[in-house]
Design a protein around this motif. Structure first.
Motif, PDB file in Angstrom:
ATOM      1  N   PRO A  66       0.843  -1.202   0.000  1.00  0.00           N
ATOM      2  CA  PRO A  66       0.000   0.000   0.000  1.00  0.00           C
ATOM      3  C   PRO A  66       0.876   1.249   0.000  1.00  0.00           C
ATOM      4  N   PRO A  67       0.307   2.376  -0.347  1.00  0.00           N
ATOM      5  CA  PRO A  67       1.099   3.603  -0.255  1.00  0.00           C
ATOM      6  C   PRO A  67       1.365   3.933   1.213  1.00  0.00           C
ATOM      7  N   PRO A  68       2.463   4.626   1.494  1.00  0.00           N
ATOM      8  CA  PRO A  68       2.702   5.024   2.887  1.00  0.00           C
ATOM      9  C   PRO A  68       1.702   6.107   3.291  1.00  0.00           C
ATOM     10  N   ALA A  69       1.684   6.420   4.554  1.00  0.00           N
ATOM     11  CA  ALA A  69       0.824   7.501   5.044  1.00  0.00           C
ATOM     12  C   ALA A  69       1.082   8.756   4.208  1.00  0.00           C
ATOM     13  N   ALA A  70       0.016   9.429   3.839  1.00  0.00           N
ATOM     14  CA  ALA A  70       0.133  10.597   2.962  1.00  0.00           C
ATOM     15  C   ALA A  70       0.885  11.744   3.635  1.00  0.00           C
ATOM     16  N   ARG A  71       0.697  11.889   4.913  1.00  0.00           N
ATOM     17  CA  ARG A  71       1.333  13.006   5.626  1.00  0.00           C
ATOM     18  C   ARG A  71       2.215  12.479   6.747  1.00  0.00           C
ATOM     19  N   ARG A  72       3.233  13.234   7.022  1.00  0.00           N
ATOM     20  CA  ARG A  72       4.092  12.933   8.173  1.00  0.00           C
ATOM     21  C   ARG A  72       3.817  13.969   9.241  1.00  0.00           C
ATOM     22  N   GLY A  73       3.873  13.502  10.473  1.00  0.00           N
ATOM     23  CA  GLY A  73       3.664  14.425  11.576  1.00  0.00           C
ATOM     24  C   GLY A  73       4.873  15.327  11.782  1.00  0.00           C
ATOM     25  N   PHE A  74       4.713  16.259  12.688  1.00  0.00           N
ATOM     26  CA  PHE A  74       5.755  17.244  12.955  1.00  0.00           C
ATOM     27  C   PHE A  74       7.059  16.595  13.394  1.00  0.00           C
ATOM     28  N   LEU A  75       6.990  15.651  14.358  1.00  0.00           N
ATOM     29  CA  LEU A  75       8.227  15.050  14.879  1.00  0.00           C
ATOM     30  C   LEU A  75       8.960  14.241  13.820  1.00  0.00           C
ATOM     31  N   GLN A  76       8.235  13.467  13.019  1.00  0.00           N
ATOM     32  CA  GLN A  76       8.899  12.710  11.971  1.00  0.00           C
ATOM     33  C   GLN A  76       9.511  13.650  10.941  1.00  0.00           C
ATOM     34  N   SER A  77       8.805  14.689  10.563  1.00  0.00           N
ATOM     35  CA  SER A  77       9.350  15.660   9.613  1.00  0.00           C
ATOM     36  C   SER A  77      10.595  16.328  10.179  1.00  0.00           C
ATOM     37  N   LEU A  78      10.562  16.680  11.452  1.00  0.00           N
ATOM     38  CA  LEU A  78      11.720  17.296  12.094  1.00  0.00           C
ATOM     39  C   LEU A  78      12.910  16.335  12.117  1.00  0.00           C
ATOM     40  N   PHE A  79      12.657  15.076  12.470  1.00  0.00           N
ATOM     41  CA  PHE A  79      13.720  14.076  12.505  1.00  0.00           C
ATOM     42  C   PHE A  79      14.327  13.891  11.113  1.00  0.00           C
TER      43      PHE A  79
END
Length: 142
Positions: A33-46
């Motif tokens: 399946p496709p991955p989650a469409a959006r990343r949360g703030f912490l994952q984006s920051l990491f």
């Protein structure tokens, strides 16, 4: 020890190589399946810190699955590092640039996050440099 740092890096390489090889099978079969469409703030920051800027935070504890043996075998560890880095490289060669972006796995540390293939390759490069610095602190001027 330096050997334990190297073995830890190798364990992480082996895990994600296997997970991406499995994901590739699903991708080819049309079942990934496709991955989650959006990343949360912490994952984006990491990802920004590690993947984009090449900074690995210090002081983290190895997750239980990545703890190396007390006395890793030097030759075995070096062979595993070469083999599992090569598995990532071969995987990337089999895929087009757009397929590399669509191939993903669940983050082995935080299950609600994910990595695409180009991201994990960068994470491994930063992780290896991070541990190289720690090794240099243990045995400066080897």
């Amino acid at each position: 020890t330096a050997g334990r740092h190297a073995a830890h890096v190798g364990i992480a390489l082996a895990r994600t190589a296997g997970e991406f090889e499995e994901a590739e099978r699903g991708f080819r079969a049309g079942t990934l399946p496709p991955p989650a469409a959006r990343r949360g703030f912490l994952q984006s920051l990491f990802l920004n810190s590690v993947v984009e800027n090449g900074n690995m935070p210090r002081g983290g504890k190895a997750t239980p699955w990545s703890v190396p043996p007390e006395r890793p075998d030097r030759e075995g560890t070096l062979a595993a590092l070469r083999r599992d880095a090569e598995r990532h490289r071969r995987l990337g060669e089999r895929l087009s640039p757009s397929e590399r972006e669509r191939l993903w796995i669940t983050n082995p540390l935080i299950a609600r996050w994910h990595y695409r293939l180009p991201e994990i390759v960068r994470v491994h490069a930063v992780h290896a440099r991070h541990h190289r610095k720690l090794i240099d602190e243990i045995a400066p001027g080897r």
